[in-house]
Design an enzyme around this catalytic site. Sequence first.
Site, PDB file in Angstrom:
ATOM      1  N   HIS A 137       3.373   6.647  -6.936  1.00  0.00           N
ATOM      2  CA  HIS A 137       2.637   7.830  -7.389  1.00  0.00           C
ATOM      3  C   HIS A 137       3.528   9.067  -7.290  1.00  0.00           C
ATOM      4  O   HIS A 137       3.519   9.930  -8.180  1.00  0.00           O
ATOM      5  CB  HIS A 137       1.389   8.002  -6.510  1.00  0.00           C
ATOM      6  CG  HIS A 137       0.321   8.839  -7.119  1.00  0.00           C
ATOM      7  ND1 HIS A 137      -0.822   9.196  -6.439  1.00  0.00           N
ATOM      8  CD2 HIS A 137       0.197   9.405  -8.345  1.00  0.00           C
ATOM      9  CE1 HIS A 137      -1.591   9.932  -7.221  1.00  0.00           C
ATOM     10  NE2 HIS A 137      -0.991  10.083  -8.378  1.00  0.00           N
ATOM     11  N   HIS A 167       0.839  -1.206   0.000  1.00  0.00           N
ATOM     12  CA  HIS A 167       0.000   0.000   0.000  1.00  0.00           C
ATOM     13  C   HIS A 167       0.872   1.253   0.000  1.00  0.00           C
ATOM     14  O   HIS A 167       0.696   2.146  -0.843  1.00  0.00           O
ATOM     15  CB  HIS A 167      -0.907  -0.015   1.228  1.00  0.00           C
ATOM     16  CG  HIS A 167      -1.779   1.187   1.381  1.00  0.00           C
ATOM     17  ND1 HIS A 167      -3.122   1.171   1.075  1.00  0.00           N
ATOM     18  CD2 HIS A 167      -1.512   2.454   1.800  1.00  0.00           C
ATOM     19  CE1 HIS A 167      -3.639   2.378   1.296  1.00  0.00           C
ATOM     20  NE2 HIS A 167      -2.667   3.174   1.742  1.00  0.00           N
ATOM     21  N   GLU A 168       1.797   1.314   0.934  1.00  0.00           N
ATOM     22  CA  GLU A 168       2.639   2.513   1.024  1.00  0.00           C
ATOM     23  C   GLU A 168       3.548   2.646  -0.195  1.00  0.00           C
ATOM     24  O   GLU A 168       3.834   3.768  -0.633  1.00  0.00           O
ATOM     25  CB  GLU A 168       3.459   2.496   2.317  1.00  0.00           C
ATOM     26  CG  GLU A 168       2.631   2.486   3.593  1.00  0.00           C
ATOM     27  CD  GLU A 168       1.563   3.575   3.631  1.00  0.00           C
ATOM     28  OE1 GLU A 168       1.767   4.647   3.025  1.00  0.00           O
ATOM     29  OE2 GLU A 168       0.524   3.356   4.262  1.00  0.00           O
ATOM     30  N   HIS A 188       1.695   4.475  -2.886  1.00  0.00           N
ATOM     31  CA  HIS A 188       1.818   5.928  -2.728  1.00  0.00           C
ATOM     32  C   HIS A 188       3.186   6.394  -3.224  1.00  0.00           C
ATOM     33  O   HIS A 188       3.307   7.431  -3.885  1.00  0.00           O
ATOM     34  CB  HIS A 188       1.688   6.314  -1.243  1.00  0.00           C
ATOM     35  CG  HIS A 188       0.291   6.338  -0.729  1.00  0.00           C
ATOM     36  ND1 HIS A 188      -0.733   7.037  -1.344  1.00  0.00           N
ATOM     37  CD2 HIS A 188      -0.260   5.762   0.378  1.00  0.00           C
ATOM     38  CE1 HIS A 188      -1.850   6.894  -0.635  1.00  0.00           C
ATOM     39  NE2 HIS A 188      -1.585   6.120   0.400  1.00  0.00           N
TER      40      HIS A 188
END
Length: 674
Positions: free
Chosen positions: A470, A463-464, A467
């Site tokens: 991105h 998940h991290e 980010h």
Amino acid sequence: MDTTNPLLELDSLPAFGRIRASHARPALEKVLADNRSRLSELIAQPRPTFASLVVPVEELSYRLSRVWSPIGHLNAVANSEEMREAYNACVPLLTAYSSELGQNAGLQAAYAYVLRHEGGALDPAQRKVVENALRDFRLAGVDLDAKEKARYREVAQRLAQLATKFSENVLDAARAYTRSVTDPAELAGLPSNAIDRAAADAREASQPGWLFRLDQPTYMTVMTSAESPQLRRDIYEAWITRGSELGPSAGRFDNGPIIAEILPLRHELALLVGFKNYADYALATRMAKSSTQVLAFLDDLAGRCRPAALQEFADLEKFAGRKLNAWDMAFYGERLQESRFQVSQEALRPYFPLPKVLEGLFSLVRRLYGISVRERPAVDVWHSSVRYYDLLDQAGKIVAGFFLDPYSRTEKRSGAWMDECVIAKSLPEGTTLPVAQLVCNFTAPVGNGPALLTHDEVTTLFHEFGHGLHHMLTRVAYPSIAGINGVAWDAVELPSQFMENFVWRSEVLPLISAHVESGEPLPAEMLQRLLGTRTFNAALDTLRQIELAGFDFELHANFDPRTGARVAETLAEVRRRVAVVPPAPFNRMPASFAHIFAGGYAAGYYSYKWAEVLAADAFEAFDEAGVFDSATAARFRDSILARGGSLDAMDAFIRFRGREPDVRPLLKQTGIAA
């Protein structure tokens, strides 16, 4: 700039090893003074252009970010009394500057001039920079009279101070708590690594037996594994009352008065700039167009999930043979899941050593995007367990980098997050590559072995890293819309939620698993059992997120100054409509709900569920084309990851998917009938 202060060395990675708390305020004061001087010159231009005004302002914002980022980061991961004092001294300076910038009528007029005279000639990214700035001027109260502007600044300043204190109270309350165990029977069910850690902590504190601290890994382990109901209840109660009048050292760390002050101030801020409430104010920077739309989305999803959640709860109580308390849910959920699928999170740990998980994650990124990840030694870090990595393109050229801080520490706030260390830019004054800070709170290894992760923790890491991608794979030249910047807040979780899907794929699990002793990947039969757990209690989990999202949104949408905050009442009303699991009578969840009271998710926690819709729909394209399909990955990168905030979030999704988002892929993923 003054090069004797390491925070002012902007041409390299932050010199974390040399940064001291005493450097923070002088560095911030220096960059703010320089920015103010330069802004005066820029505003004085009679005929500003994008190149002569907007680009220099982007550069000023970038320089401020470079100075402030290490200060905020060290306050979160290396929190000491000195760093906390330095951070608290800086927050008012930064808040005052931000309000001053947002209320600068001369700067607003200059941006409006650029849009009028150059709007037709600007490319889409340039136009987005200008339009975002004009929107933000309005949200900052640029059109208010002098008295109202002053009040806006007072409110913003106070809110910043309250958010900082809220976060500190949660951290300090957790630090203040320990649970001593002297009877070995109370350790039944706990994994050996947790017992070893508790024994080491007891020795360090010169206490007999075992000592359990209130960090996130300990909390999760006790909740899912401890057979002792009393140990589970004690740790649960301490966790769910952090920062409350009932919590550890409650008199010192009570966030109740802070919440009671935050909510009316937010409401006042919204009213000042012409909104009915803070929820409407927040939606000005979101994909959602109205409060009605957000609440309808949450109500619809709750209605679809609740029948399944009721059945899941009934199954749990039948399995346990008794009524369940809140502190029993995770334990019996883990036991029932183990009974059904013959697999548990703790049993999976040996198959997910952190080095292997990272190796597999990096292999996945290489297959999807042609990006290699390589550790760079001898980079200055803030803790000996932190590592630095470069991202390289197919030609071997470095395109980005990131720090990884994986383990829980007492001086580090709980949770997991990605933060910007360096924002990408490509401006006349120079080009910089993006650098991320990825922070988790896994249990540190004991002895010489590697850290062993649960599958849930692997999901958190992915998940991290989503980010991080991105932030790092952006191709936008302007810092204000590069990476995660300028992205609608209810779409910013799309890349992270998207990455979570890969940890459930049979094609990916062999890449990220290898038994810590034998080196063998997750056996095929265990892999299939793990895949079967994906929908286990999914409706209960979804309702829990909807409960938090509904509480947050209604708290901000329905605030009435005449009746006050109504925090407990609002939460109770939402729970009556949504929740299936009865809350503990001592539950004080809002007092530690840092996402909305100390973070950026006020009136925006629904973003997690909306982003799940986007992510599940986006990942379905990979289901259709193949998990490693490079053409689909290239479209995802080009449409979403590389675009940052340069493109409207809905337009970016449609560009990738060819249509607007559909909720059905999420319902299919979670096993809930559409």
